[in-house]
Motif scaffolding. Structure first.
Motif, PDB file in Angstrom:
ATOM      1  N   GLY A  50     -21.481  -9.895  17.531  1.00 47.53           N
ATOM      2  CA  GLY A  50     -21.154 -10.101  16.127  1.00 47.53           C
ATOM      3  C   GLY A  50     -19.705  -9.804  15.822  1.00 47.53           C
ATOM      4  N   ASN A 233     -17.304 -12.499   7.238  1.00 50.28           N
ATOM      5  CA  ASN A 233     -17.208 -11.694   8.458  1.00 50.28           C
ATOM      6  C   ASN A 233     -16.529 -10.340   8.258  1.00 50.28           C
ATOM      7  OD1 ASN A 233     -18.176 -13.387  10.932  1.00 50.28           O
ATOM      8  ND2 ASN A 233     -17.004 -14.822   9.682  1.00 50.28           N
ATOM      9  N   ARG A 236     -18.584  -7.139   8.951  1.00 47.15           N
ATOM     10  CA  ARG A 236     -18.785  -6.746  10.342  1.00 47.15           C
ATOM     11  C   ARG A 236     -17.653  -5.859  10.832  1.00 47.15           C
ATOM     12  NH1 ARG A 236     -21.025 -12.338  13.212  1.00 47.15           N
ATOM     13  NH2 ARG A 236     -22.180 -13.081  11.403  1.00 47.15           N
ATOM     14  N   THR A 252     -25.568  -8.526  11.962  1.00 51.42           N
ATOM     15  CA  THR A 252     -25.402  -9.863  12.525  1.00 51.42           C
ATOM     16  C   THR A 252     -26.707 -10.641  12.480  1.00 51.42           C
ATOM     17  OG1 THR A 252     -23.593  -9.169  13.972  1.00 51.42           O
ATOM     18  CG2 THR A 252     -24.803 -11.147  14.612  1.00 51.42           C
TER      19      THR A 252
END
Length: 283
Positions: A50, A233, A236, A252
């Motif tokens: 991820g 994103n 993450r 993820t």
């Protein structure tokens, strides 16, 4: 080289059916990849994947420069397919180099850096396949997109899961996935797209002025996708910094299920581009 069957230009309804079916098939195959990774390698390995995707996805969305959409709507053929392909190759090489730089700055272990390079290479191959999909869309051959997605998705997912089950490390399984994607590009996507638009198998063209003009025309198409990818994103990267890769792994898996619906819905838009593009030039 023997070219697979091209099929016939389809109606809008048939194009939507093929596009949604192909995208749904691909989404399910990638769920198998995530499930196998979590099952055999653990949640931290899923988090490492991820994290690599959090770097590679925005990078290659920008590097892709909206070339798929640009080609799919280029009804007047202002640029040749081989010129789109040449620019995609150059942009993909730059994308890989950017990922290598980010990896050297952000990643602490060699294993994580290696995984990022493999994922970046996958994204580079995918970028070229997406350009081919633009050619299929322009010619209203969404059945070819669906076939490519099924080949890329399920063949690589089954091999990936089998290798992990046999004890191969995640990097090796992702490398095998890269090989499968490359084979689909070389043996299916590129030959078909080249024959559809050029009537023959033509090699990518690298002409500096033409590539610069093509980049200037298409780059704005990628900016919104790039910004959306950054927003999607960024969690993450934050989770990795404060809670570790295990938290990234959980996020993820959950995030992919949330994004899967959007991917299928976007398939409808992709199916209709080739049908509406000629209309925009006649009004």
């Amino acid at each position: 080289m023997t070219v697979p069957s091209l099929g016939e230009s389809a109606s809008a309804r048939t194009s939507i059916f093929h596009s949604v079916g192909g995208q749904l098939s691909y989404v399910l195959s990638q769920m198998l990849v995530l499930a196998a990774l979590a099952r055999f390698e653990g949640v931290e390995a899923t988090g490492a994947f991820g994290f690599a995707m959090a770097i590679a996805t925005p990078t290659f969305l920008l590097a892709h420069m909206g070339l798929q959409t640009g080609l799919a709507t280029d009804a007047k053929r202002d640029f040749a397919f081989v010129e789109y392909a040449g620019l995609a190759i150059v942009a993909s090489i730059i994308g890989i180099l950017v990922c290598v730089i980010f990896g050297s700055l952000l990643l602490e272990t060699q294993a994580a850096a290696t995984l990022l390079i493999i994922i970046a290479a996958q994204k580079a191959v995918e970028t070229l396949s997406l350009v081919c999909y633009g050619a299929f869309q322009l010619q209203r051959r969404m059945n070819l997109v669906a076939r490519s997605l099924a080949l890329r998705g399920w063949s690589s997912a089954v091999i990936f899961a089998s290798l992990l089950a046999a004890g191969m490390p995640a990097a090796g399984a992702f490398s095998a996935q890269l090989i499968v994607w490359s084979a689909v590009l070389v043996l299916h996507d590129y030959p078909l797209a080249s024959h559809l638009l050029d009537g023959r198998l033509a090699l990518p063209r690298f002409h500096r002025k033409t590539m610069s003009a093509l980049a200037m025309v298409n780059l704005p198409l990628s900016l919104s996708g790039f910004l959306n990818a950054i927003a999607n994103n960024l969690p993450r990267l934050v989770l990795s910094a404060y809670f570790g890769l295990a938290a990234v792994g959980i996020y993820t898996v959950v995030a992919y299920f949330m994004q899967a619906g959007t991917m299928v819905i976007n398939a409808v838009n992709q199916a209709l581009l080739g049908h509406f593009a000629p209309v925009s030039y006649t009004h």
